[in-house]
Design a protein around this motif. Structure first.
Motif, PDB file in Angstrom:
ATOM      1  N   SER A  76      -3.383  15.134  -6.518  1.00 31.79           N
ATOM      2  CA  SER A  76      -3.225  14.175  -5.417  1.00 31.79           C
ATOM      3  C   SER A  76      -4.486  13.336  -5.266  1.00 31.79           C
ATOM      4  O   SER A  76      -5.607  13.865  -5.326  1.00 31.79           O
ATOM      5  CB  SER A  76      -2.937  14.917  -4.107  1.00 31.79           C
ATOM      6  OG  SER A  76      -1.704  15.599  -4.171  1.00 31.79           O
ATOM      7  N   PHE A  77      -4.287  12.041  -5.034  1.00 32.64           N
ATOM      8  CA  PHE A  77      -5.403  11.119  -4.859  1.00 32.64           C
ATOM      9  C   PHE A  77      -5.105  10.223  -3.653  1.00 32.64           C
ATOM     10  O   PHE A  77      -4.027   9.629  -3.574  1.00 32.64           O
ATOM     11  CB  PHE A  77      -5.603  10.257  -6.113  1.00 32.64           C
ATOM     12  CG  PHE A  77      -5.887  11.059  -7.346  1.00 32.64           C
ATOM     13  CD1 PHE A  77      -7.182  11.404  -7.687  1.00 32.64           C
ATOM     14  CD2 PHE A  77      -4.841  11.495  -8.160  1.00 32.64           C
ATOM     15  CE1 PHE A  77      -7.438  12.161  -8.841  1.00 32.64           C
ATOM     16  CE2 PHE A  77      -5.088  12.248  -9.290  1.00 32.64           C
ATOM     17  CZ  PHE A  77      -6.381  12.587  -9.631  1.00 32.64           C
ATOM     18  N   GLU A  78      -6.045  10.146  -2.740  1.00 32.98           N
ATOM     19  CA  GLU A  78      -5.873   9.270  -1.587  1.00 32.98           C
ATOM     20  C   GLU A  78      -6.294   7.851  -1.953  1.00 32.98           C
ATOM     21  O   GLU A  78      -7.399   7.625  -2.441  1.00 32.98           O
ATOM     22  CB  GLU A  78      -6.697   9.774  -0.397  1.00 32.98           C
ATOM     23  CG  GLU A  78      -6.126  11.018   0.253  1.00 32.98           C
ATOM     24  CD  GLU A  78      -6.737  11.303   1.611  1.00 32.98           C
ATOM     25  OE1 GLU A  78      -7.740  10.647   1.979  1.00 32.98           O
ATOM     26  OE2 GLU A  78      -6.204  12.179   2.323  1.00 32.98           O
ATOM     27  N   VAL A  79      -5.380   6.923  -1.718  1.00 33.44           N
ATOM     28  CA  VAL A  79      -5.644   5.509  -1.986  1.00 33.44           C
ATOM     29  C   VAL A  79      -5.596   4.777  -0.644  1.00 33.44           C
ATOM     30  O   VAL A  79      -4.570   4.779   0.032  1.00 33.44           O
ATOM     31  CB  VAL A  79      -4.594   4.925  -2.953  1.00 33.44           C
ATOM     32  CG1 VAL A  79      -4.896   3.451  -3.223  1.00 33.44           C
ATOM     33  CG2 VAL A  79      -4.560   5.727  -4.262  1.00 33.44           C
ATOM     34  N   THR A  80      -6.719   4.177  -0.262  1.00 32.05           N
ATOM     35  CA  THR A  80      -6.825   3.552   1.058  1.00 32.05           C
ATOM     36  C   THR A  80      -7.142   2.067   0.909  1.00 32.05           C
ATOM     37  O   THR A  80      -8.005   1.675   0.110  1.00 32.05           O
ATOM     38  CB  THR A  80      -7.924   4.233   1.894  1.00 32.05           C
ATOM     39  OG1 THR A  80      -7.615   5.628   2.008  1.00 32.05           O
ATOM     40  CG2 THR A  80      -8.011   3.623   3.281  1.00 32.05           C
ATOM     41  N   THR A  81      -6.463   1.259   1.681  1.00 33.41           N
ATOM     42  CA  THR A  81      -6.692  -0.188   1.665  1.00 33.41           C
ATOM     43  C   THR A  81      -8.058  -0.524   2.246  1.00 33.41           C
ATOM     44  O   THR A  81      -8.516   0.116   3.202  1.00 33.41           O
ATOM     45  CB  THR A  81      -5.594  -0.878   2.491  1.00 33.41           C
ATOM     46  OG1 THR A  81      -4.320  -0.556   1.920  1.00 33.41           O
ATOM     47  CG2 THR A  81      -5.776  -2.387   2.502  1.00 33.41           C
ATOM     48  N   PHE A  82      -8.749  -1.525   1.652  1.00 31.96           N
ATOM     49  CA  PHE A  82      -9.992  -2.020   2.238  1.00 31.96           C
ATOM     50  C   PHE A  82      -9.747  -2.239   3.731  1.00 31.96           C
ATOM     51  O   PHE A  82      -8.714  -2.819   4.116  1.00 31.96           O
ATOM     52  CB  PHE A  82     -10.393  -3.387   1.650  1.00 31.96           C
ATOM     53  CG  PHE A  82     -10.674  -3.406   0.177  1.00 31.96           C
ATOM     54  CD1 PHE A  82     -10.962  -2.255  -0.532  1.00 31.96           C
ATOM     55  CD2 PHE A  82     -10.655  -4.622  -0.512  1.00 31.96           C
ATOM     56  CE1 PHE A  82     -11.219  -2.302  -1.892  1.00 31.96           C
ATOM     57  CE2 PHE A  82     -10.911  -4.687  -1.864  1.00 31.96           C
ATOM     58  CZ  PHE A  82     -11.194  -3.521  -2.564  1.00 31.96           C
TER      59      PHE A  82
END
Length: 437
Positions: A76-82
């Protein structure tokens, strides 16, 4: 070198026209030559765009903050918007966030320069705030204005101390001053979060330096320890005040949470039971029990789990007890503490002695011998508990005992075995018990 799973996520985002980077602690750890525990990614793509790109292998774990969890090869990898953060009215979480198209806006909201770097799919580092230089110099420094960073999220105070301890870094003077000014904001932070950060701090290789440098900060959530700071022990066995002795004892134990917390708590009671004799020598009679009471109150407040709390209380209570370095004495200790607890108690006593004046550190040889005897007892499978006894309750019932008398007789038998007056032999024990009936 970025893991293949991370590269695949970054390249897919890049291939659809979005900026994407690994960011934060994983980049810091990479530069330090460490293997990151996890990988956080940041992107110019909006959450719904990330969801569309990685469907169905994604979870909307924090859409309000722009975070999507992407599953890649069972990881699992957290991808967060700028994003930019709004006001932190609770000194912990932003009331609102605004998405941004600029990496710089995302990086400048972060806490420390060494965690405000990003790495693209080609391995290029984006460092806008001197994080790489601070990493090379071993410095923890806030991004931008330190007071503002700690006012936004007071837990950052504990994170700064934890990083300094674990990484062996110093804290930049302006950041250290802001930590001291803002320390009362820690009262806004959940006890569980404080406990997690403090445990990591205590287990850091440089915990002693941080504890000695910031006692007034630790005292916000552990007021029980403040009387120890600067308290003169007035005893030739001690070359340090109570607080520095405590810190040196923490440093002298293996970096295990139960042991480090035990040493932090073990002498809390000293200032409360100090007496001075006619010769001006200080004494602390009964300080173990007072320390245990204070430790119990602190651990209750910090929401310790029951197993850790019970073990730490026991070790604090026993840390100053005299245990004969004999087979019988150590079998008694094993009976009360168990094998693991007895081993921990020796580690506690060893650290306590090592934190005394050099001329009085001669107990190490005695503790070495205690470890040897315990090892011999364990190798012999020596009996030190009721469950190891060669007889049980059914045997006592067969002798005609009932009710509480069964347990009382078993305890008497165990006492005989512990004192090595009887062997742990079924026939011998039954004969002795029959004679007592």
């Amino acid at each position: 070198m970025l893991p293949q799973e991370v590269l695949e996520i970054l390249r897919r985002l890049n291939g659809h026209g979005y900026e994407a980077y690994a960011v934060g602690g994983c980049v810091r750890d990479q530069l330090l030559g460490r293997t990151p525990d996890d990988w956080d990614l940041t992107t110019s793509a909006r959450p719904e765009q990330v969801m569309e790109l990685f469907a169905p292998h994604c979870i909307p774990t924090g859409l309000q903050h722009g975070t999507v969890t992407v599953r890649q090869d069972h990881r699992s990898f957290e991808v967060t918007t700028f994003r930019t953060d709004g006001i932190y009215s609770d000194h912990r979480h932003p009331d609102e966030v605004c998405f941004s198209d600029r990496l710089e806006e995302d990086l400048k909201r972060r806490d420390f320069t060494v965690g405000a770097m990003a790495m693209d799919a080609g391995g290029q580092i984006v460092d806008l705030f001197g994080g790489r230089e601070d990493l090379e110099n071993g410095v923890i420094r806030c991004v931008g204005e330190a007071d503002r960073r700690f006012d936004e999220d007071a837990l950052r105070i504990m994170r700064a101390l934890r990083f300094a301890s674990v990484l062996g870094f110093s804290i930049a003077p302006d950041t250290a001053d802001a930590i001291r000014r803002g320390r009362e904001k820690l009262r806004h932070i959940a006890a569980e979060r404080i406990c997690v950060e403090m445990t990591k701090l205590l287990c850091g290789a440089d915990a002693a330096r941080v504890l000695l440098e910031f006692p007034e900060v630790i005292g916000v959530f552990l007021p029980e320890m403040l009387p120890a700071v600067g308290f003169d022990q007035k005893n030739r066995h001690h070359c340090y005040d109570v607080w520095e002795h405590t810190v040196r004892a923490v440093e002298a134990t293996p970096a295990e949470p139960v042991l480090r917390w035990t040493m932090l708590f073990h002498d809390l009671g000293k200032p409360y039971c100090f007496t001075e004799d006619e010769a001006g020598v200080g004494h602390f009679y009964g300080h173990g029990k007072i320390s245990r009471t204070l430790a119990a109150e602190a651990m209750s407040r910090l929401k310790f789990d029951n197993d850790s709390r019970n073990r730490i209380e026991l070790l604090v209570d026993w840390h100053d007890r005299v245990i004969p370095c004999t087979r019988r004495g150590l079998r008694r200790a094993l009976n009360k503490l168990g094998a693991d607890g007895a081993a921990q108690l020796i580690a506690v006593k060893r650290a306590d002695n090592l934190a005394q004046a050099p001329a009085y550190r001669d107990r190490q040889r005695e503790l070495d011998r205690a470890e040897e005897i315990i090892a011999e007892l364990m190798a012999e499978d020596a009996c030190f508990s009721l469950k190891q006894l060669a007889v049980n309750g059914r045997d006592m019932m067969a002798l005609g005992l009932s009710g509480p008398a069964i347990g009382q007789m078993l305890q008497q038998l165990l006492d005989q075995v512990l004192e090595e007056k009887l062997p742990n032999d079924r026939e011998t024990l039954l004969r002795w018990a029959k004679e007592q009936c």
